[in-house]
Design a protein around this motif. Structure first.
Motif, PDB file in Angstrom:
ATOM      1  N   THR A  65       0.849  -1.191   0.000  1.00 22.18           N
ATOM      2  CA  THR A  65       0.000   0.000   0.000  1.00 22.18           C
ATOM      3  C   THR A  65       0.888   1.246   0.000  1.00 22.18           C
ATOM      4  N   ASP A  66       0.256   2.383  -0.200  1.00 19.66           N
ATOM      5  CA  ASP A  66       1.028   3.627  -0.155  1.00 19.66           C
ATOM      6  C   ASP A  66       0.926   4.307   1.202  1.00 19.66           C
ATOM      7  N   LYS A  67       0.372   3.598   2.179  1.00 25.37           N
ATOM      8  CA  LYS A  67       0.225   4.220   3.497  1.00 25.37           C
ATOM      9  C   LYS A  67       1.598   4.434   4.127  1.00 25.37           C
ATOM     10  N   LYS A  68       1.783   5.613   4.657  1.00 21.38           N
ATOM     11  CA  LYS A  68       2.993   5.860   5.450  1.00 21.38           C
ATOM     12  C   LYS A  68       2.797   5.196   6.804  1.00 21.38           C
ATOM     13  N   PHE A  69       3.879   4.899   7.461  1.00 18.38           N
ATOM     14  CA  PHE A  69       3.704   4.391   8.823  1.00 18.38           C
ATOM     15  C   PHE A  69       4.901   4.719   9.707  1.00 18.38           C
ATOM     16  N   THR A  70       4.616   4.831  10.990  1.00 19.53           N
ATOM     17  CA  THR A  70       5.683   4.899  11.995  1.00 19.53           C
ATOM     18  C   THR A  70       5.355   3.874  13.067  1.00 19.53           C
ATOM     19  N   LEU A  71       6.404   3.274  13.575  1.00 22.90           N
ATOM     20  CA  LEU A  71       6.236   2.242  14.588  1.00 22.90           C
ATOM     21  C   LEU A  71       7.153   2.556  15.769  1.00 22.90           C
ATOM     22  N   GLU A  72       6.571   2.547  16.958  1.00 25.07           N
ATOM     23  CA  GLU A  72       7.389   2.646  18.170  1.00 25.07           C
ATOM     24  C   GLU A  72       7.203   1.326  18.895  1.00 25.07           C
ATOM     25  N   LEU A  73       8.224   0.506  18.886  1.00 26.79           N
ATOM     26  CA  LEU A  73       8.031  -0.869  19.345  1.00 26.79           C
ATOM     27  C   LEU A  73       8.809  -1.150  20.633  1.00 26.79           C
ATOM     28  N   GLY A  74       9.131  -2.395  20.820  1.00 20.37           N
ATOM     29  CA  GLY A  74       9.705  -2.815  22.101  1.00 20.37           C
ATOM     30  C   GLY A  74      11.162  -2.434  22.273  1.00 20.37           C
ATOM     31  N   GLY A  75      11.691  -2.808  23.417  1.00 22.90           N
ATOM     32  CA  GLY A  75      13.094  -2.515  23.695  1.00 22.90           C
ATOM     33  C   GLY A  75      13.629  -3.424  24.773  1.00 22.90           C
ATOM     34  N   LYS A  76      14.932  -3.409  24.871  1.00 15.94           N
ATOM     35  CA  LYS A  76      15.596  -4.141  25.954  1.00 15.94           C
ATOM     36  C   LYS A  76      16.854  -3.341  26.247  1.00 15.94           C
ATOM     37  N   GLY A  77      16.617  -2.149  26.755  1.00 13.69           N
ATOM     38  CA  GLY A  77      17.686  -1.162  26.878  1.00 13.69           C
ATOM     39  C   GLY A  77      18.774  -1.574  27.857  1.00 13.69           C
ATOM     40  N   ALA A  78      20.011  -1.322  27.431  1.00 21.27           N
ATOM     41  CA  ALA A  78      21.152  -1.596  28.309  1.00 21.27           C
ATOM     42  C   ALA A  78      21.483  -0.329  29.083  1.00 21.27           C
ATOM     43  N   ASN A  79      21.714  -0.497  30.355  1.00 18.79           N
ATOM     44  CA  ASN A  79      22.111   0.624  31.201  1.00 18.79           C
ATOM     45  C   ASN A  79      23.526   0.299  31.688  1.00 18.79           C
ATOM     46  N   ILE A  80      24.496   1.034  31.165  1.00 18.22           N
ATOM     47  CA  ILE A  80      25.898   0.671  31.379  1.00 18.22           C
ATOM     48  C   ILE A  80      26.511   1.524  32.496  1.00 18.22           C
ATOM     49  N   ILE A  81      26.982   0.871  33.548  1.00 25.25           N
ATOM     50  CA  ILE A  81      27.577   1.624  34.660  1.00 25.25           C
ATOM     51  C   ILE A  81      29.086   1.376  34.677  1.00 25.25           C
ATOM     52  N   PHE A  82      29.842   2.404  34.404  1.00 28.25           N
ATOM     53  CA  PHE A  82      31.298   2.288  34.486  1.00 28.25           C
ATOM     54  C   PHE A  82      31.758   2.552  35.917  1.00 28.25           C
ATOM     55  N   GLU A  83      32.953   2.047  36.225  1.00 24.95           N
ATOM     56  CA  GLU A  83      33.398   2.142  37.615  1.00 24.95           C
ATOM     57  C   GLU A  83      33.713   3.586  38.032  1.00 24.95           C
ATOM     58  N   ASP A  84      33.869   4.480  37.047  1.00 23.07           N
ATOM     59  CA  ASP A  84      34.135   5.870  37.413  1.00 23.07           C
ATOM     60  C   ASP A  84      32.857   6.720  37.420  1.00 23.07           C
ATOM     61  N   ALA A  85      31.723   6.067  37.531  1.00 22.86           N
ATOM     62  CA  ALA A  85      30.449   6.795  37.511  1.00 22.86           C
ATOM     63  C   ALA A  85      30.156   7.456  38.862  1.00 22.86           C
ATOM     64  N   SER A  86      29.247   8.404  38.858  1.00 21.09           N
ATOM     65  CA  SER A  86      28.688   8.935  40.104  1.00 21.09           C
ATOM     66  C   SER A  86      27.746   7.859  40.628  1.00 21.09           C
ATOM     67  N   ILE A  87      28.249   7.067  41.541  1.00 17.14           N
ATOM     68  CA  ILE A  87      27.567   5.816  41.881  1.00 17.14           C
ATOM     69  C   ILE A  87      26.159   6.043  42.424  1.00 17.14           C
ATOM     70  N   ASP A  88      26.027   6.954  43.379  1.00 19.23           N
ATOM     71  CA  ASP A  88      24.708   7.098  44.001  1.00 19.23           C
ATOM     72  C   ASP A  88      23.673   7.655  43.030  1.00 19.23           C
ATOM     73  N   GLN A  89      24.119   8.517  42.125  1.00 19.79           N
ATOM     74  CA  GLN A  89      23.178   9.024  41.123  1.00 19.79           C
ATOM     75  C   GLN A  89      22.878   7.937  40.097  1.00 19.79           C
ATOM     76  N   ALA A  90      23.869   7.090  39.835  1.00 13.30           N
ATOM     77  CA  ALA A  90      23.640   5.981  38.913  1.00 13.30           C
ATOM     78  C   ALA A  90      22.606   5.005  39.496  1.00 13.30           C
TER      79      ALA A  90
END
Lengths: 298, 287, 511
Positions: free
Chosen positions: C283-308
């Motif tokens: 079809t000629d229909k335009k579309f946008t899709l906002e789908l699932g995720g499995k986001g990685a949250n990466i904490i490095f050892e030099d992070a602001s730990i308590d805020q992380a």
């Protein structure tokens, strides 16, 4: 034991502010409000630190500390009164037979701009006069130029001079400016032997803030995990309203837990806070909003 | 007239920076408009598609992390190389019975189109990126970033200009591609592979397969490691097949099916944007 | 005051006024529960009017469904029926699309861009005016904590309308070298995790660019969309510009399949997204899709730990973890992982799970029975895969669908709980040694919606952020949303962007 400053944790200011803002959303109502207000009252270091302080003023302050509000005699007393060294003996006499401690500022308060011997003499004098607690200031100039061992040694020396008196170390966070500095100064003070760490003299703006307090509480928690020793916390200056006091208690509760929710481990350095707490307590008891004309100003 | 026998060219594919023959071992006859066989081209199939996608994927990380300036230089280098071999391409187009005048125009426009996209590489994120004034204490910006491996079915007509008009915006944006060349006129595509090879384009960035598109489209558009499809085939059922296959891995799929590739419309930064992901980064602002 | 053992001892100790603090016993447990608990602070629903039954909103009026069938919306915190709403059929959808087409061909297209924008501004203001009502409704219908619906969903929804309203007469500045024309009738299908906010993400840019819409809210959370319909009516929006058709999957399919729809916008699971993409094939229909995720949250050892730590809490426990961009995979650098997990557990103890209407609740009800069962299934899978499960010690309410905040340690990339989107308050924790390994793990998924990077080192943020294949990179923060900030995924997390200037693209044809 000198702390490993390489291990000092960086602090993200915005993250701290967001955490504080979320904690401020705790709704403290009904019984928990009454309980919190009374708890806060029991944690006050009722303070007068003015050049014009006199024995008369201090005596009246002490009366208020012992009996904050006569119509409700079962209310807790405040934790301590806090005065200059030359007022300690007056306060000590006035508070005889009460469970209110006498705290004295020392070490060339508020600037700390004096040589070590003067600071030691100042401390010993206050202790000799009967102070139960000493509130010292750190040398912020030395701290800011990176002379951390100076800060450590000075605190350790004052701690020794305190003998049995209980040492609160004022970081004067308003002059340290960044939260990373606050964290570093907290770590140094605790390792050097502080029984309490305290935000401010009350003479510099900003004085106590919640972000600063949260960072210090987190430092206390990490130090406790590391050494097993509990250190107390005292925000001072600028806390005037009961609502603020409850917000601070929420910070303590959710950072350090119930063990720290006592006057042994948490204090408010304040003067006008006492009356606002009293007004709120009476409001909770009577259901009627209060006017300050019914509460003594001391 | 000389007695010399011309050396005829063997047309192969261009995959991973090399010129392999089709895995299938088959070829098909490329004929001019008078139905005379002018050459044989590889008849690529499923396995060639597979190898080309692998080659493209392994080239992606390096190509997409090249500086925009460097990609621009390389695209311009392609243009230079093509200009230098203009006569060869004109002859090749003439071999297919395209009139000389049209052949010259097609090659010249192809060179110009490469130059056009060469100039976009380091402007696309300036023109289409944004700094977003969020209401909190954060610095926030959005930048275009390459989508990945793009499958291209290149147009039957305009065998060089159509090819370049589809490849250039895709690789200018940092993508890599697997291209199914014009079925009728594959020769310029293969020779363009030689130009790419001589133009500092890393191997695997552009992979060109010849053969019957119908034998490859299904495998290309269903391949789970392909992130986007640029289709120029206007056949309805093919289009639908591509769309359906695309849904298997949520490919970004665009159809450019009614085109006169000579039009300046095909100098179009929005074609670059079709295969760009907008990445938004947040960071707190504090001391 | 609480008579907990510890606190009474302390009170006694200090009563003579001379004791000094001393070290406690060696047990270093922090005690977050026993002393000074918060009394319940429920938001009142007295002033909120929710009808017993709702029809569709089509062509500017609320109408009964063609087949006369209704579905029930359940309050997941109590399992009680909140209201009934129409079940949309093909006929209802057709009616709505016709109304939208009529509005598009008629009054809406005739309106100048400036005036069109003023309608959108008007809607934004009305959302603000009715914000408390909408927040309470959202919480009753979907189970999210009132703190979040009040402070996040509703204000950001209003902000979206404000932001896009201003674009209406400035589109010439948005697309260099091109003129933007509306697409036409937009079919929009939204999920149950942020009902009003997702509606705003869809409708605000669509209206600002001159389109008309047929929107279907999720079948577990239709009520705020219907209250929004009332706002459109009260704002005097021309009839048919916004149409709300309620129902479940079949109603959505009817919208997707309708011949006179020019564009589909869908937010939901990747599986359904793929089905929609497939059914739009050819079809000629335009579309946008906002789908699932499995986001990685990466904490490095030099992070602001308590805020992380706080970032991790927001990343996975915000909205019960019903967030497509949730940071559901925590990657912690090995050197700090023990300390980090300890701190995370401490912080989890302070999370309050329970009545979503209580202002102190951090984690409310799971949105539906179906989702509740799905999450529990994953908890079982995780345990069977040999991962170590830890949950906070809250007492869950007897009724309603609740899940304790949960973390899994000892997990590996090959575990299902690491690969599949759980959509609940469930975090997996993996460790890594080098930045390269962290990036590799972060990208080792078909999803690409969000990632988090925590380090005090600026150049590392840019490097890791550049290599992470996700549409949103939260560095030293997480789960932040703003109408000016584009949002959307790489790879199987979707196609297109919503929010910001880039959020205009799906709703225009460039000529």
């Amino acid at each position: 034991m000198y702390p490993d400053l390489k291990k000092t944790i960086p602090i993200d200011t915005i993250g701290v502010e967001e955490r504080v803002s979320r904690l401020n959303k705790r709704s403290i109502k009904k019984e928990s409000k009454v309980q919190g207000l009374k708890l806060a009252l029991s944690m006050i270091d009722h303070t007068t630190l003015e050049g014009k302080d006199s024995p008369g003023k201090v005596k009246q302050l002490c009366q208020k500390a012992k009996m904050p509000y006569a119509p409700l005699p079962d209310l807790p007393t405040v934790a301590a009164v806090c005065v200059y060294p030359n007022m300690v003996s007056i306060a000590k006499e006035a508070l005889k037979n009460s469970n209110v401690n006498v705290a004295s500022v020392a070490t060339a308060f508020p600037s700390g701009m004096a040589q070590l011997q003067v600071k030691l003499d100042d401390t010993k004098y206050a202790v000799d006069q009967g102070a139960d607690e000493i509130d010292m200031v750190i040398s912020r100039g030395e701290f800011l130029k990176g002379n951390y061992s100076f800060i450590f040694d000075e605190i350790a020396a004052i701690k020794e001079a305190c003998g049995d008196a209980h040492l609160k170390v004022i970081l004067e966070t308003g002059e340290l400016e960044t939260l990373t500095n606050v964290r570093k100064a907290s770590d140094i003070a605790m390792h050097a032997g502080a029984d309490f760490i305290k935000t401010s003299t009350g003479k510099i703006s900003p004085a106590a803030t919640q972000p600063v307090t949260l960072v210090m509480l987190e430092a206390i928690r990490d130090y406790y995990r590391e050494t097993g020793r509990m250190v107390g916390m005292k925000p001072a200056g600028g806390i005037r309203k009961a609502k603020q006091a409850l917000q601070y208690l929420v910070l303590v509760k959710e950072t350090l837990g119930a063990q720290w929710l006592s006057k042994d481990w948490f204090r408010f350095g304040a003067s006008s806070l006492t009356n606002d707490l009293l007004m709120q307590i009476v409001k909770q008891e009577t259901g009627v909003y209060q006017s300050n004309i019914y509460f003594s100003n001391d | 007239m000389s007695d010399r026998i011309d050396v005829l060219k063997t047309y192969k594919t261009y995959v991973a920076g090399k010129f392999p023959r089709s895995e299938s071992g088959h070829t098909y006859a490329v004929k001019n408009k008078k139905d005379k066989t002018v050459a044989n081209a590889c008849r690529c199939t499923r396995k060639d598609v597979r190898d080309a996608v692998v080659a493209a994927r392994s080239a992606f990380s390096e190509w997409s992390s090249r500086s925009a300036y460097n990609r621009g230089q390389i695209l311009y280098r392609i243009a230079e190389m093509l200009e230098g071999r203009k006569d060869q391409f004109v002859e090749e187009l003439e071999l297919l019975d395209i009139k000389k005048k049209d052949a010259v125009k097609e090659v010249e426009l192809s060179v110009d189109r490469l130059v056009y996209y060469a100039g976009w590489t380091d402007k696309i994120s300036q023109v289409f990126g944004t700094v977003n004034p969020v209401a909190s204490q954060h610095f926030n910006f959005s930048m275009p970033d390459a989508t990945g491996v793009v499958g291209i079915t290149s147009p039957q007509e305009s065998p060089l200009l159509g090819l370049i008009s589809t490849i250039a915006p895709v690789i200018a944006g940092g993508n890599v591609c697997v291209v199914l060349s014009s079925e009728k006129y594959p020769l310029p595509a293969v020779s363009f592979g030689e130009v790419l090879h001589a133009s500092d384009v890393p191997g695997g960035v552009v992979n060109i397969l010849t053969g019957y598109q119908k034998e490859m489209i299904d495998h290309l558009s269903s391949h789970m490691d392909v992130n986007g499809i640029l289709n120029t085939n206007s056949e309805k059922n093919i289009r639908k097949q591509i769309d359906e296959n695309s849904s298997l891995s949520v490919k970004r799929t665009y159809h450019l099916t009614e085109n006169n590739w000579i039009e300046t419309e095909h100098e179009n930064p929005y074609y670059i944007l079709n295969f760009q992901e907008i990445k938004t980064t947040w960071h707190p602002i504090g001391v | 005051m609480s008579d907990s053992k510890q606190s009474t001892e302390k009170v006694k100790d200090s009563s003579n006024g001379t004791t000094k603090p001393s070290s406690p016993n060696a047990d270093l447990k922090l005690d977050f529960s026993s002393f000074w608990d918060y009394s319940s602070a429920p938001e009142s629903r007295d002033k909120v009017d929710i009808q017993e039954k709702y029809g569709h909103f089509i062509g500017g009026e609320f109408i009964d469904p063609a087949k006369g069938r209704y579905m029930k919306s359940i309050n997941p915190a109590t399992e009680e029926v909140l209201t009934e709403f129409a079940e949309g059929t093909t006929e209802d959808v057709d009616k709505a699309v016709k109304a939208a087409r009529k509005a598009f061909n008629g009054p809406w297209s005739k309106l100048s861009a400036k005036e069109r924008g003023k309608y959108v501004f008007r809607i934004a203001r009305m959302i603000q005016e009715r914000s408390r009502d909408l927040a309470i409704t959202e919480t009753l219908d979907g189970g999210k904590p009132i703190r979040e619906s009040r402070d996040v969903d509703v204000p950001i929804a209003a902000a979206h309308f404000f932001y896009y309203a201003g674009w209406a007469d400035k589109l010439d500045y948005a697309f260099p070298g091109r003129k933007a024309e509306p697409v036409g009738v937009c079919g929009q299908i939204i999920p149950w995790n942020f009902p009003l906010l997702m509606l705003a993400w869809k409708i605000a840019p669509a209206l600002a660019t001159g389109n008309t819409v047929v929107l279907k809210p999720a079948e577990t959370t239709p009520v705020t969309a219907l209250k929004f319909a009332q706002i459109c009516y009260d704002a005097g929006l021309p009839d048919g510009v916004v149409n709300i058709v309620t129902g479940a999957g079949q109603t959505g399919a009817a919208i997707v399949d309708h011949e006179d729809v020019d564009k589909i916008a869908f937010t939901g699971s990747t599986n359904v997204g793929k089905i929609i993409q497939k059914s739009l094939a050819g079809t000629d229909k335009k579309f946008t899709l906002e789908l699932g995720g499995k986001g990685a949250n990466i904490i490095f050892e030099d992070a602001s730990i308590d805020q992380a730590i706080e970032g991790v809490i927001n990343a996975i426990f915000f909205n019960q973890g019903h967030v497509c961009c949730a940071g559901s995979r925590l990657l912690v650098q090995e050197g700090i992982s023990d300390q980090f997990v300890q701190k995370l557990k401490d912080r989890m103890e302070t999370l309050i799970v329970g009545d979503p209407m209580d202002k102190n609740t951090d984690i409310g009800a799971i949105n539906s029975k179906e989702q509740y069962e799905r999450i529990n299934e994953y908890l079982e899978i995780g345990a069977n895969e040999g991962a170590q499960m830890y949950q906070n010690s809250s007492n869950l309410p007897e009724n309603g669908y609740f899940c304790k905040p949960t973390i899994f340690t000892d997990v590996s990339q090959s575990n299902r709980i690491v690969q599949e989107e759980i959509f609940g308050p469930v975090l997996t924790i993996q460790t890594f040694r080098t930045p390269g390994e962290a990036i590799e793990k972060a990208n080792n998924t078909p999803y690409g919606l969000s990632s988090g990077i925590w380090t005090d080192k600026g150049s590392k943020i840019f490097k890791v952020g550049q290599e992470t294949r996700s549409g949103v990179v939260w560095s030293n923060t997480f789960n932040k949303f703003d109408p000016t900030s584009p949002f959307g995924g790489y790879k199987e997390s979707g196609v297109g962007r919503e929010g910001g200037l880039h959020g205009l693209y799906p709703y225009v044809n460039l000529v």
